[in-house]
Scaffold this motif. Structure first.
Motif, mmCIF file in Angstrom:
data_model
loop_
_atom_site.group_PDB
_atom_site.id
_atom_site.type_symbol
_atom_site.label_atom_id
_atom_site.label_comp_id
_atom_site.label_asym_id
_atom_site.label_seq_id
_atom_site.Cartn_x
_atom_site.Cartn_y
_atom_site.Cartn_z
ATOM 1 N N ILE A 188 33.961 22.732 30.682
ATOM 2 C CA ILE A 188 35.231 22.806 31.412
ATOM 3 C C ILE A 188 36.363 23.161 30.458
ATOM 4 O O ILE A 188 37.212 23.992 30.773
ATOM 5 C CB ILE A 188 35.518 21.482 32.156
ATOM 6 N N THR A 189 36.372 22.550 29.290
ATOM 7 C CA THR A 189 37.408 22.843 28.297
ATOM 8 C C THR A 189 37.383 24.309 27.888
ATOM 9 O O THR A 189 38.431 24.962 27.823
ATOM 10 C CB THR A 189 37.236 21.944 27.054
ATOM 11 N N ALA A 190 36.203 24.844 27.637
ATOM 12 C CA ALA A 190 36.078 26.251 27.230
ATOM 13 C C ALA A 190 36.541 27.185 28.346
ATOM 14 O O ALA A 190 37.275 28.153 28.089
ATOM 15 C CB ALA A 190 34.636 26.557 26.847
ATOM 16 N N ARG A 191 36.139 26.908 29.568
ATOM 17 C CA ARG A 191 36.545 27.760 30.694
ATOM 18 C C ARG A 191 38.042 27.649 30.958
ATOM 19 O O ARG A 191 38.694 28.627 31.306
ATOM 20 C CB ARG A 191 35.750 27.407 31.951
ATOM 21 N N TYR A 192 38.597 26.448 30.794
ATOM 22 C CA TYR A 192 40.031 26.242 30.993
ATOM 23 C C TYR A 192 40.827 27.031 29.954
ATOM 24 O O TYR A 192 41.788 27.719 30.286
ATOM 25 C CB TYR A 192 40.341 24.740 30.899
ATOM 26 N N LYS A 193 40.418 26.942 28.708
ATOM 27 C CA LYS A 193 41.125 27.673 27.648
ATOM 28 C C LYS A 193 40.973 29.179 27.811
ATOM 29 O O LYS A 193 41.877 29.938 27.489
ATOM 30 C CB LYS A 193 40.621 27.232 26.277
ATOM 31 N N ALA A 194 39.832 29.624 28.337
ATOM 32 C CA ALA A 194 39.590 31.052 28.531
ATOM 33 C C ALA A 194 40.550 31.650 29.560
ATOM 34 O O ALA A 194 40.875 32.836 29.481
ATOM 35 C CB ALA A 194 38.147 31.292 28.963
ATOM 36 N N THR A 195 41.038 30.839 30.487
ATOM 37 C CA THR A 195 41.970 31.363 31.491
ATOM 38 C C THR A 195 43.297 31.769 30.862
ATOM 39 O O THR A 195 43.962 32.669 31.349
ATOM 40 C CB THR A 195 42.247 30.335 32.611
ATOM 41 N N ALA A 196 43.675 31.126 29.782
ATOM 42 C CA ALA A 196 44.942 31.444 29.109
ATOM 43 C C ALA A 196 44.770 32.506 28.027
ATOM 44 O O ALA A 196 45.728 33.170 27.649
ATOM 45 C CB ALA A 196 45.534 30.183 28.495
ATOM 46 N N GLU A 197 43.551 32.686 27.539
ATOM 47 C CA GLU A 197 43.318 33.569 26.406
ATOM 48 C C GLU A 197 42.806 34.954 26.804
ATOM 49 O O GLU A 197 42.408 35.731 25.943
ATOM 50 C CB GLU A 197 42.310 32.918 25.458
ATOM 51 N N ALA A 198 42.825 35.277 28.084
ATOM 52 C CA ALA A 198 42.305 36.564 28.552
ATOM 53 C C ALA A 198 43.194 37.709 28.074
ATOM 54 O O ALA A 198 44.412 37.567 27.962
ATOM 55 C CB ALA A 198 42.207 36.572 30.068
ATOM 56 N N ASP A 199 42.570 38.850 27.788
ATOM 57 C CA ASP A 199 43.296 40.023 27.303
ATOM 58 C C ASP A 199 43.964 40.812 28.424
ATOM 59 O O ASP A 199 44.975 41.471 28.204
ATOM 60 C CB ASP A 199 42.342 40.953 26.543
ATOM 61 N N SER A 200 43.399 40.769 29.614
ATOM 62 C CA SER A 200 43.943 41.546 30.731
ATOM 63 C C SER A 200 44.012 40.678 31.981
ATOM 64 O O SER A 200 43.408 39.607 32.041
ATOM 65 C CB SER A 200 43.057 42.769 31.003
ATOM 66 N N ASP A 201 44.752 41.159 32.966
ATOM 67 C CA ASP A 201 44.860 40.422 34.227
ATOM 68 C C ASP A 201 43.511 40.317 34.928
ATOM 69 O O ASP A 201 43.188 39.281 35.511
ATOM 70 C CB ASP A 201 45.869 41.095 35.158
ATOM 71 N N GLU A 202 42.721 41.391 34.849
ATOM 72 C CA GLU A 202 41.405 41.372 35.489
ATOM 73 C C GLU A 202 40.510 40.312 34.850
ATOM 74 O O GLU A 202 39.815 39.576 35.545
ATOM 75 C CB GLU A 202 40.719 42.753 35.396
ATOM 76 N N GLN A 203 40.553 40.233 33.514
ATOM 77 C CA GLN A 203 39.743 39.233 32.822
ATOM 78 C C GLN A 203 40.251 37.823 33.131
ATOM 79 O O GLN A 203 39.472 36.895 33.284
ATOM 80 C CB GLN A 203 39.756 39.474 31.303
ATOM 81 N N ARG A 204 41.559 37.658 33.240
ATOM 82 C CA ARG A 204 42.134 36.352 33.580
ATOM 83 C C ARG A 204 41.661 35.912 34.966
ATOM 84 O O ARG A 204 41.297 34.754 35.169
ATOM 85 C CB ARG A 204 43.662 36.421 33.535
#
Length: 140
Positions: free
Chosen positions: A104-120
């Motif tokens: 959950i922590t990794a997925r949560y942090k990944a939402t803020a660290e995305a390079d593009s809107d599509e990846q976010r």
């Protein structure tokens, strides 16, 4: 709109409505009655060690549900609805830390660290889907 997007939208909408209803009806339990069913086949009573894992599991599921509520509100509501968006994000992060689940922590942090809107968007869907699956498995 693609059928997959419609279905995903309906799933997210139904999840949000379910969370909202759960929070509303969960707070109105003062007038509800509790029925205790005892197992007549078991002569011994449950010990504290038997009950504690269920309480911890329920508490963890509730924290995950809180995170799901926080995150869906954060994603779907306009910024104007939040008195202090930064504090809201900090509160969300505190819930993630309380849950103490690496995935959950990794997925949560990944939402803020995305390079593009599509990846976010992909990362947000991944987090929300994982949370809902995790909550569902905790309740089973």
């Amino acid at each position: 709109m693609e059928p997959k997007k419609k279905i995903l939208g309906l799933v997210v909408l139904s999840l949000i409505v379910g969370v909202g209803m759960g929070l509303y009806f969960g707070k109105n339990t003062e007038s509800s009655k509790t029925i205790e069913i005892t197992n007549s086949n078991k002569d011994e009573t449950a010990t504290a060690s038997d009950v504690k894992p269920d309480v911890n599991k329920k508490s963890l599921a509730l924290r995950k549900l809180d995170l799901l509520k926080y995150y869906t509100n954060f994603v779907l509501l306009p910024k104007e609805k939040f008195a202090d968006p930064k504090k809201y994000g900090e509160d969300m992060s505190a819930v993630v830390e309380e849950i103490n689940d690496n995935e959950i922590t990794a997925r949560y942090k990944a939402t803020a660290e995305a390079d593009s809107d599509e990846q976010r968007i992909v990362n947000i869907r991944s987090l929300l889907n994982y949370l809902s699956d995790s909550i569902r498995s905790d309740l089973n």
